[in-house]
Design a protein around this motif. Structure first.
Motif, mmCIF file in Angstrom:
data_model
loop_
_atom_site.group_PDB
_atom_site.id
_atom_site.type_symbol
_atom_site.label_atom_id
_atom_site.label_comp_id
_atom_site.label_asym_id
_atom_site.label_seq_id
_atom_site.Cartn_x
_atom_site.Cartn_y
_atom_site.Cartn_z
ATOM 1 N N ARG A 343 0.340 -1.189 -0.071
ATOM 2 C CA ARG A 343 0.439 -0.114 0.163
ATOM 3 C C ARG A 343 0.855 1.157 0.345
ATOM 4 N N TRP A 344 2.092 1.239 0.510
ATOM 5 C CA TRP A 344 3.422 2.485 0.878
ATOM 6 C C TRP A 344 3.792 2.035 -0.247
ATOM 7 N N THR A 345 4.368 1.434 -0.599
ATOM 8 C CA THR A 345 5.283 0.996 -1.435
ATOM 9 C C THR A 345 5.682 0.556 -2.451
ATOM 10 N N LEU A 346 4.611 -0.222 -2.990
ATOM 11 C CA LEU A 346 4.716 -0.563 -4.276
ATOM 12 C C LEU A 346 3.930 0.354 -5.622
ATOM 13 N N ARG A 347 4.215 0.094 -6.604
ATOM 14 C CA ARG A 347 4.362 0.832 -8.126
ATOM 15 C C ARG A 347 3.805 -0.514 -8.530
ATOM 16 N N GLU A 348 2.566 -0.744 -9.445
ATOM 17 C CA GLU A 348 2.477 -1.897 -10.484
ATOM 18 C C GLU A 348 3.575 -2.023 -11.065
ATOM 19 N N THR A 349 4.087 -1.081 -11.701
ATOM 20 C CA THR A 349 4.845 -1.118 -13.068
ATOM 21 C C THR A 349 6.668 -1.651 -12.631
#
Length: 591
Positions: A343-349
């Motif tokens: 929720r805080w660190t993931l960027r789907e790319t």
């Protein structure tokens, strides 16, 4: 088995150069953390790519003398697969992950990444022959969901990017052609996954129903042994490393205890076989014909893993497998951490990099096995387990994606946190007063003030995706807060009413005690008053008795007798005797 990659035809070189340029552009875009992805830019790039894909499809159909109006696509065709298809797959992967990043999770292009991951999972399940209905059920549900999205997908928003060289008069036809090509690509990939799923599901149906429970136990036992082997191998890697790992491996004592428990389970499963080694059906109590080979194969795998773990403190790998193992452990650990902090660190790319690394590792296999310097197969199962586990974690991360743009992700996280806190307060019985709700009121008010006319804008004045999700979440938080306030007010009202009732009861009790103290003869004055009244009562009674005894007394008046009887009627016989005793006692005390 990997596809044979052909050379790129000369007529497709221009398409290859374009797709390479787009892939580089999207890679730079995903690595730029200084600004958020814009849905307008993503849609524009997607439209341009679809236009080039239509041109590439037309070139291939023309080269193979296929009508351009044919409702099929030659993109990703197994017989024509070359480098253009590989680069184009990377482009679609990046675009699909970009759609997820900007919050367009339920759009058709966003399903491409999920379909690719599902396809990998199904291929590995088919190869390993280790799966159950529990493994296939969520995959089937996801495929059904993607089928609905593809069936009800609408054309993307009209692109207004000035770089597009599209004639305004033909914009509708251009978008329609792109929409058709998009449907052909996604449906082809979806149908491939559905066919693979049906093929795998047919293997489960070949197993006798009476052996299903035994098969489930063997699958779980094998997974437990593979997981234990991975932990055991990580222990050796951690001991040899000079740096401390935040993910501490299991101790050797714990590994031995778990191994002993798994051995006991395996012995219990083997007890359900007849003397010839065939499993007995739990339903009929007789030997079942279907599924014996599958169960015996699983049983042999479990014995091999137990032998490897029993004869070595840690599992040693071939020198060529060791780098692969360390790479897979690193990827798996990172992905598991992302499951917690997504929720805080993931960027789907960012998942594209892990997908590429796993794909490169997967391509190292020859006939399903990683090449080694010896003929031993030790460690192959562990590596395949880690590889499939990484694919499964990526699948989970894709499914956990929220339909909210990354520009609004911080607000979404804060609202989700406030909502969880309010629900927890409600579950624990609410609050005592409104003051305890002030922090939540202030936080919700600050988030509500970020809206302009009910819309959340980003720093550049754009309207990101996810407005409906945030507004619904904000409204739900206000509703929960209002319910807690009402409950607190009702609780305060009931407490105040109870306090008032208690105070009134105490007042009545004090008044009663005070009146009792006044009525009780405690002082000398009260005693004298009591003495003065007592002879009168006695005299009246004596007079009454005397009047009753004197029948010849003509001076007695009937009215006086009635008055005296009425007065003396207030005293019973016992009260009179008591009064006389009291009087005598008092008189004696005075003497």
């Amino acid at each position: 088995m990997h596809k044979h990659i052909q050379e790129v035809p000369k007529e497709e070189e221009a398409s290859l150069a374009y797709f390479l340029e787009v892939r580089s552009f999207l890679s730079r875009l995903k690595q730029n953390r200084t600004q958020y992805l814009n849905s307008k830019d993503v849609l524009s790039s997607y439209q341009r790519v679809l236009t080039k894909v239509c041109e590439l499809d037309a070139i291939r159909k023309n080269a193979h003398q296929i009508s351009p109006d044919n409702a099929t696509t030659l993109i990703h065709n197994a017989e024509l697969h070359n480098r253009v298809d590989s680069v184009l797959d990377d482009v679609f992967q990046l675009l699909s992950l970009s759609f997820l990043t900007v919050g367009l999770k339920n759009s058709a292009p966003a399903t491409y990444a999920s379909l690719s991951t599902v396809q990998r999972l199904l291929e590995h399940l088919d190869e390993s022959n280790v799966f159950t209905h529990h493994d296939l059920r969520p995959i089937k549900e996801r495929l059904d969901e993607i089928s609905k999205i593809v069936a009800h997908s609408s054309p993307p928003t009209e692109c207004r990017d000035s770089d597009l060289s599209i004639d305004n008069d033909n914009i509708t036809d251009e978008k329609n052609r792109n929409k058709i090509e998009e449907d052909l690509l996604l449906r082809a990939k979806l149908n491939h996954c559905l066919q693979e799923y049906d093929h795998i599901e047919s293997k489960l149906e070949e197993i006798d129903s009476g052996l299903q429970e035994t098969m489930e136990k063997l699958f779980q036992l094998r997974r437990g042994l593979l997981s234990l082997a991975a932990y055991s191998k990580r222990k050796m890697h951690a001991n040899s490393s000079q740096t401390k790992s935040t993910d501490a491996p299991m101790s050797q004592v714990s590994i031995n205890e778990k191994l002993h428990a798994l051995k006991s389970e395996l012995v219990e499963i083997e007890s359900h076989r007849d003397p010839s080694g065939k499993f007995i059906s739990a339903a009929t109590g007789q030997v079942a014909t279907k599924g014996q080979n599958v169960l015996n194969g699983l049983l042999d795998d479990c014995h091999d893993l137990i032998n490897d773990l029993s004869h070595h403190d840690v599992v040693t790998l071939d020198s060529k497998l060791q780098p692969i193992y360390e790479n897979l452990i690193e990827i798996k650990t990172t992905l598991e951490n992302l499951l917690v902090t997504r929720r805080w660190t993931l960027r789907e790319t960012d998942l594209f990099g892990y997908q590429k690394r796993l794909s490169e590792i997967d391509k190292l296999r020859v006939n399903g096995k990683f090449p080694t310097s010896s003929t031993e197969t030790k460690g192959q199962s562990i590596l395949l387990y880690l590889l499939r586990r990484c694919y499964a974690i990526i699948y989970k991360l894709l499914e956990c994606s929220e339909p909210v743009s990354e520009a609004l992700q911080k607000i979404h996280n804060q609202l989700s946190t406030v909502r969880r806190c309010l629900l927890e307060l409600k579950r624990m019985g609410g609050v005592e007063n409104d003051r305890e709700l002030y922090p939540y009121q202030m936080k919700l008010a600050s988030l509500d003030n970020m809206r302009v006319d009910g819309i959340f804008y980003d720093s550049e004045g754009n309207i990101p995706e996810g407005q409906g999700t945030l507004n619904a979440l904000l409204a739900e938080c206000f509703d929960i807060l209002h319910e807690l306030k009402i409950e607190a007010e009702e609780r305060q009202g009931s407490d105040a009413e109870g306090s008032e009732h208690t105070c009134l009861s105490d007042t009545n009790t004090d008044a009663f005690n005070e009146s009792s103290e006044v009525a009780t003869p405690r002082s000398a004055d009260s005693t004298n008053t009591y003495e003065r009244l007592q002879p009168r009562a006695k005299f009246l009674d004596v007079s009454k008795q005397y009047a009753r005894g004197d029948d010849n007394d003509d001076d007695d008046d009937d009215e006086d007798d009635e008055e005296e009887e009425e007065y003396s009627a207030n005293y019973s016989e016992h009260s009179y005797e008591d009064d006389e005793d009291d009087y005598a006692t008092t008189s004696h005390a005075e003497d």
